[in-house]
Design a protein around this motif. Structure first.
Motif, PDB file in Angstrom:
ATOM      1  N   GLU A  81       0.832  -1.217   0.000  1.00  0.00           N
ATOM      2  CA  GLU A  81       0.000   0.000   0.000  1.00  0.00           C
ATOM      3  C   GLU A  81       0.861   1.259   0.000  1.00  0.00           C
ATOM      4  O   GLU A  81       0.526   2.239  -0.663  1.00  0.00           O
ATOM      5  N   GLN A  82       1.965   1.220   0.727  1.00  0.00           N
ATOM      6  CA  GLN A  82       2.894   2.359   0.712  1.00  0.00           C
ATOM      7  C   GLN A  82       3.430   2.579  -0.696  1.00  0.00           C
ATOM      8  O   GLN A  82       3.538   3.712  -1.156  1.00  0.00           O
ATOM      9  N   GLY A  83       3.729   1.497  -1.389  1.00  0.00           N
ATOM     10  CA  GLY A  83       4.187   1.595  -2.772  1.00  0.00           C
ATOM     11  C   GLY A  83       3.127   2.144  -3.703  1.00  0.00           C
ATOM     12  O   GLY A  83       3.421   2.937  -4.598  1.00  0.00           O
ATOM     13  N   VAL A  84       1.883   1.737  -3.478  1.00  0.00           N
ATOM     14  CA  VAL A  84       0.771   2.262  -4.284  1.00  0.00           C
ATOM     15  C   VAL A  84       0.695   3.779  -4.110  1.00  0.00           C
ATOM     16  O   VAL A  84       0.573   4.519  -5.092  1.00  0.00           O
ATOM     17  N   ARG A  85       0.792   4.222  -2.861  1.00  0.00           N
ATOM     18  CA  ARG A  85       0.737   5.672  -2.601  1.00  0.00           C
ATOM     19  C   ARG A  85       1.926   6.408  -3.229  1.00  0.00           C
ATOM     20  O   ARG A  85       1.805   7.572  -3.605  1.00  0.00           O
ATOM     21  N   SER A  86       3.058   5.715  -3.340  1.00  0.00           N
ATOM     22  CA  SER A  86       4.256   6.314  -3.947  1.00  0.00           C
ATOM     23  C   SER A  86       4.319   6.082  -5.450  1.00  0.00           C
ATOM     24  O   SER A  86       5.328   6.377  -6.089  1.00  0.00           O
ATOM     25  N   ARG A  87       3.240   5.511  -5.992  1.00  0.00           N
ATOM     26  CA  ARG A  87       3.108   5.263  -7.431  1.00  0.00           C
ATOM     27  C   ARG A  87       4.122   4.245  -7.977  1.00  0.00           C
ATOM     28  O   ARG A  87       4.612   4.382  -9.098  1.00  0.00           O
ATOM     29  N   VAL A  88       4.416   3.222  -7.159  1.00  0.00           N
ATOM     30  CA  VAL A  88       5.259   2.126  -7.641  1.00  0.00           C
ATOM     31  C   VAL A  88       4.430   1.300  -8.614  1.00  0.00           C
ATOM     32  O   VAL A  88       3.252   1.040  -8.374  1.00  0.00           O
ATOM     33  N   GLY A  89       5.014   0.887  -9.699  1.00  0.00           N
ATOM     34  CA  GLY A  89       4.313   0.063 -10.692  1.00  0.00           C
ATOM     35  C   GLY A  89       4.415  -1.414 -10.328  1.00  0.00           C
ATOM     36  O   GLY A  89       5.251  -2.128 -10.858  1.00  0.00           O
ATOM     37  N   TRP A  90       3.567  -1.842  -9.408  1.00  0.00           N
ATOM     38  CA  TRP A  90       3.590  -3.235  -8.962  1.00  0.00           C
ATOM     39  C   TRP A  90       3.064  -4.163 -10.053  1.00  0.00           C
ATOM     40  O   TRP A  90       2.243  -3.748 -10.861  1.00  0.00           O
ATOM     41  N   PRO A  91       3.488  -5.425 -10.041  1.00  0.00           N
ATOM     42  CA  PRO A  91       2.910  -6.406 -10.975  1.00  0.00           C
ATOM     43  C   PRO A  91       1.404  -6.527 -10.742  1.00  0.00           C
ATOM     44  O   PRO A  91       0.928  -6.342  -9.613  1.00  0.00           O
ATOM     45  N   PRO A  92       0.639  -6.879 -11.786  1.00  0.00           N
ATOM     46  CA  PRO A  92      -0.823  -6.877 -11.700  1.00  0.00           C
ATOM     47  C   PRO A  92      -1.420  -7.765 -10.605  1.00  0.00           C
ATOM     48  O   PRO A  92      -2.416  -7.411 -10.014  1.00  0.00           O
TER      49      PRO A  92
END
Length: 115
Positions: A81-92
């Motif tokens: 979730e922290q990565g989502v907020r930081s706009r990390v492009g996580w795998p689908p």
């Protein structure tokens, strides 16, 4: 994978941020905004299933294992979730895989496998 291998693997993966031994452990990679290594989550899920099979009838688990499982279940989702907020492009499918890890941990704690 035998019980001891699964246990040690899960402790290493779950305690990554505390021990700082391996930069490629799941929690360290998520913290760094990197996707898991291919097959890493599959290995974790297989280790969880193996551990479940061995401990499902036990009344207690050892503290290092419990802490590692807890951290894997909770911190992995928090770091995602922290990565989502930081706009990390996580795998689908990463979110769903991390939810499967949490379900596996819940299964170990409850003694009933959750699909």
């Amino acid at each position: 994978m035998d019980y001891e291998t699964a246990r040690n693997f899960l402790i290493d993966q779950g305690m990554a941020l505390q021990t700082q031994r391996n930069p490629d452990d799941l929690l360290r990679r998520l913290q760094d905004g990197k996707a898991p290594i291919p097959g890493q989550l599959t290995s974790i899920l297989l280790a969880l299933k193996r551990l479940f099979e061995d401990v499902q009838d036990r009344d207690s688990l050892d503290r290092p294992l419990v802490l590692a499982l807890y951290l894997l279940a909770i911190q992995s989702q928090q770091l995602f979730e922290q990565g989502v907020r930081s706009r990390v492009g996580w795998p689908p499918l990463l979110k769903e895989d991390l939810q499967r890890v949490a379900k596996g941990v819940e299964s170990i704690f409850s003694g009933v496998w959750k699909n």
